[in-house]
Scaffold this motif. Structure first.
Motif, PDB file in Angstrom:
ATOM      1  N   TYR A 208      86.226 -32.747  87.273  1.00 40.24           N
ATOM      2  CA  TYR A 208      84.998 -33.420  86.850  1.00 40.24           C
ATOM      3  C   TYR A 208      85.300 -34.334  85.671  1.00 40.24           C
ATOM      4  O   TYR A 208      86.026 -33.941  84.761  1.00 40.24           O
ATOM      5  CB  TYR A 208      83.938 -32.401  86.433  1.00 40.24           C
ATOM      6  CG  TYR A 208      83.631 -31.358  87.485  1.00 40.24           C
ATOM      7  CD1 TYR A 208      83.033 -31.724  88.688  1.00 40.24           C
ATOM      8  CD2 TYR A 208      83.922 -30.027  87.276  1.00 40.24           C
ATOM      9  CE1 TYR A 208      82.735 -30.767  89.645  1.00 40.24           C
ATOM     10  CE2 TYR A 208      83.632 -29.063  88.230  1.00 40.24           C
ATOM     11  CZ  TYR A 208      83.044 -29.441  89.418  1.00 40.24           C
ATOM     12  OH  TYR A 208      82.756 -28.500  90.363  1.00 40.24           O
TER      13      TYR A 208
ATOM     14  N   THR B 206      78.141 -30.171  84.464  1.00 38.31           N
ATOM     15  CA  THR B 206      78.619 -28.892  84.991  1.00 38.31           C
ATOM     16  C   THR B 206      79.111 -27.949  83.906  1.00 38.31           C
ATOM     17  O   THR B 206      79.233 -26.750  84.137  1.00 38.31           O
ATOM     18  CB  THR B 206      79.767 -29.111  85.996  1.00 38.31           C
ATOM     19  OG1 THR B 206      80.866 -29.724  85.313  1.00 38.31           O
ATOM     20  CG2 THR B 206      79.336 -29.958  87.176  1.00 38.31           C
TER      21      THR B 206
ATOM     22  N   ARG C 142      82.070 -28.069  82.807  1.00 36.84           N
ATOM     23  CA  ARG C 142      83.458 -27.784  83.172  1.00 36.84           C
ATOM     24  C   ARG C 142      84.229 -29.084  83.368  1.00 36.84           C
ATOM     25  O   ARG C 142      83.654 -30.095  83.718  1.00 36.84           O
ATOM     26  CB  ARG C 142      83.532 -27.027  84.500  1.00 36.84           C
ATOM     27  CG  ARG C 142      82.805 -25.731  84.511  1.00 36.84           C
ATOM     28  CD  ARG C 142      82.740 -25.195  85.938  1.00 36.84           C
ATOM     29  NE  ARG C 142      82.080 -23.927  85.966  1.00 36.84           N
ATOM     30  CZ  ARG C 142      82.706 -22.758  86.038  1.00 36.84           C
ATOM     31  NH1 ARG C 142      84.012 -22.728  86.092  1.00 36.84           N
ATOM     32  NH2 ARG C 142      82.037 -21.639  86.059  1.00 36.84           N
TER      33      ARG C 142
ATOM     34  N   GLU D 134      87.278 -26.768  88.428  1.00 38.51           N
ATOM     35  CA  GLU D 134      87.044 -25.431  88.949  1.00 38.51           C
ATOM     36  C   GLU D 134      87.550 -25.363  90.381  1.00 38.51           C
ATOM     37  O   GLU D 134      87.818 -26.385  91.007  1.00 38.51           O
ATOM     38  CB  GLU D 134      85.572 -25.036  88.877  1.00 38.51           C
ATOM     39  CG  GLU D 134      84.661 -25.715  89.872  1.00 38.51           C
ATOM     40  CD  GLU D 134      83.233 -25.221  89.770  1.00 38.51           C
ATOM     41  OE1 GLU D 134      82.982 -24.003  89.811  1.00 38.51           O
ATOM     42  OE2 GLU D 134      82.344 -26.090  89.644  1.00 38.51           O
TER      43      GLU D 134
ATOM     44  N   LEU E 269      77.749 -28.336  95.476  1.00 41.53           N
ATOM     45  CA  LEU E 269      77.776 -28.543  94.028  1.00 41.53           C
ATOM     46  C   LEU E 269      76.394 -28.871  93.467  1.00 41.53           C
ATOM     47  O   LEU E 269      76.046 -28.423  92.374  1.00 41.53           O
ATOM     48  CB  LEU E 269      78.781 -29.635  93.672  1.00 41.53           C
ATOM     49  CG  LEU E 269      80.246 -29.271  93.935  1.00 41.53           C
ATOM     50  CD1 LEU E 269      81.139 -30.473  93.724  1.00 41.53           C
ATOM     51  CD2 LEU E 269      80.677 -28.089  93.085  1.00 41.53           C
ATOM     52  N   LYS E 270      75.600 -29.631  94.198  1.00 39.75           N
ATOM     53  CA  LYS E 270      74.234 -29.945  93.735  1.00 39.75           C
ATOM     54  C   LYS E 270      73.353 -28.705  93.731  1.00 39.75           C
ATOM     55  O   LYS E 270      72.464 -28.586  92.895  1.00 39.75           O
ATOM     56  CB  LYS E 270      73.630 -31.053  94.589  1.00 39.75           C
ATOM     57  CG  LYS E 270      74.237 -32.403  94.286  1.00 39.75           C
ATOM     58  CD  LYS E 270      73.650 -33.497  95.156  1.00 39.75           C
ATOM     59  CE  LYS E 270      74.267 -34.845  94.811  1.00 39.75           C
ATOM     60  NZ  LYS E 270      73.719 -35.930  95.649  1.00 39.75           N
TER      61      LYS E 270
ATOM     62  N   LYS F 267      74.606 -25.672  93.175  1.00 41.93           N
ATOM     63  CA  LYS F 267      75.158 -24.852  92.089  1.00 41.93           C
ATOM     64  C   LYS F 267      74.795 -25.405  90.715  1.00 41.93           C
ATOM     65  O   LYS F 267      74.521 -24.645  89.793  1.00 41.93           O
ATOM     66  CB  LYS F 267      76.676 -24.784  92.241  1.00 41.93           C
ATOM     67  CG  LYS F 267      77.355 -23.896  91.235  1.00 41.93           C
ATOM     68  CD  LYS F 267      78.842 -23.747  91.529  1.00 41.93           C
ATOM     69  CE  LYS F 267      79.475 -22.837  90.492  1.00 41.93           C
ATOM     70  NZ  LYS F 267      80.888 -22.585  90.784  1.00 41.93           N
ATOM     71  N   TYR F 268      74.809 -26.733  90.582  1.00 39.51           N
ATOM     72  CA  TYR F 268      74.535 -27.400  89.306  1.00 39.51           C
ATOM     73  C   TYR F 268      73.335 -28.334  89.482  1.00 39.51           C
ATOM     74  O   TYR F 268      73.477 -29.460  89.940  1.00 39.51           O
ATOM     75  CB  TYR F 268      75.750 -28.215  88.834  1.00 39.51           C
ATOM     76  CG  TYR F 268      76.981 -27.386  88.630  1.00 39.51           C
ATOM     77  CD1 TYR F 268      77.084 -26.512  87.549  1.00 39.51           C
ATOM     78  CD2 TYR F 268      78.048 -27.476  89.509  1.00 39.51           C
ATOM     79  CE1 TYR F 268      78.218 -25.747  87.354  1.00 39.51           C
ATOM     80  CE2 TYR F 268      79.189 -26.722  89.320  1.00 39.51           C
ATOM     81  CZ  TYR F 268      79.275 -25.852  88.252  1.00 39.51           C
ATOM     82  OH  TYR F 268      80.403 -25.099  88.061  1.00 39.51           O
TER      83      TYR F 268
ATOM     84  N   LEU G 211      73.319 -32.077  88.617  1.00 36.35           N
ATOM     85  CA  LEU G 211      73.999 -33.067  89.465  1.00 36.35           C
ATOM     86  C   LEU G 211      73.038 -33.754  90.434  1.00 36.35           C
ATOM     87  O   LEU G 211      73.326 -34.855  90.903  1.00 36.35           O
ATOM     88  CB  LEU G 211      75.131 -32.414  90.266  1.00 36.35           C
ATOM     89  CG  LEU G 211      76.364 -31.998  89.502  1.00 36.35           C
ATOM     90  CD1 LEU G 211      77.396 -31.409  90.466  1.00 36.35           C
ATOM     91  CD2 LEU G 211      76.963 -33.159  88.737  1.00 36.35           C
TER      92      LEU G 211
END
Length: 79
Positions: free
Chosen positions: A7, A15, A17, A20, A37-38, A40-41, A44
């Protein structure tokens, strides 16, 4: 399969991070990775970014494999 995702810029900030390892099914695409990912975060979901595979911007239907270098990149400004 395990994918190492890097990232950069505001994506790293969103994120929390710089990188990962993400687990996805074999045969997954960039679009499927982005959706995961969207989910999860949440941050985003409102950001614009490109996905690069092996240092090249790639189409959303590109298949991923565990040997790829995957990076989420914020928009570029030119000048």
């Amino acid at each position: 399969m395990e994918l190492k995702v890097l990232y950069f810029g505001m994506i790293a900030e969103a994120t929390g991070r710089k990188e990962e390892v993400i687990l996805l099914q074999s045969g997954s695409t960039i679009d499927q990775l982005e959706n995961l990912l969207k989910d999860k975060y949440e941050n985003l979901q409102h950001l614009s970014f490109k996905v690069a595979i092996d240092k090249e911007i790639s189409a959303n239907d590109t298949l991923l494999n565990p040997h790829n270098e995957i990076a989420l990149l914020p928009p570029f400004s030119g000048g």
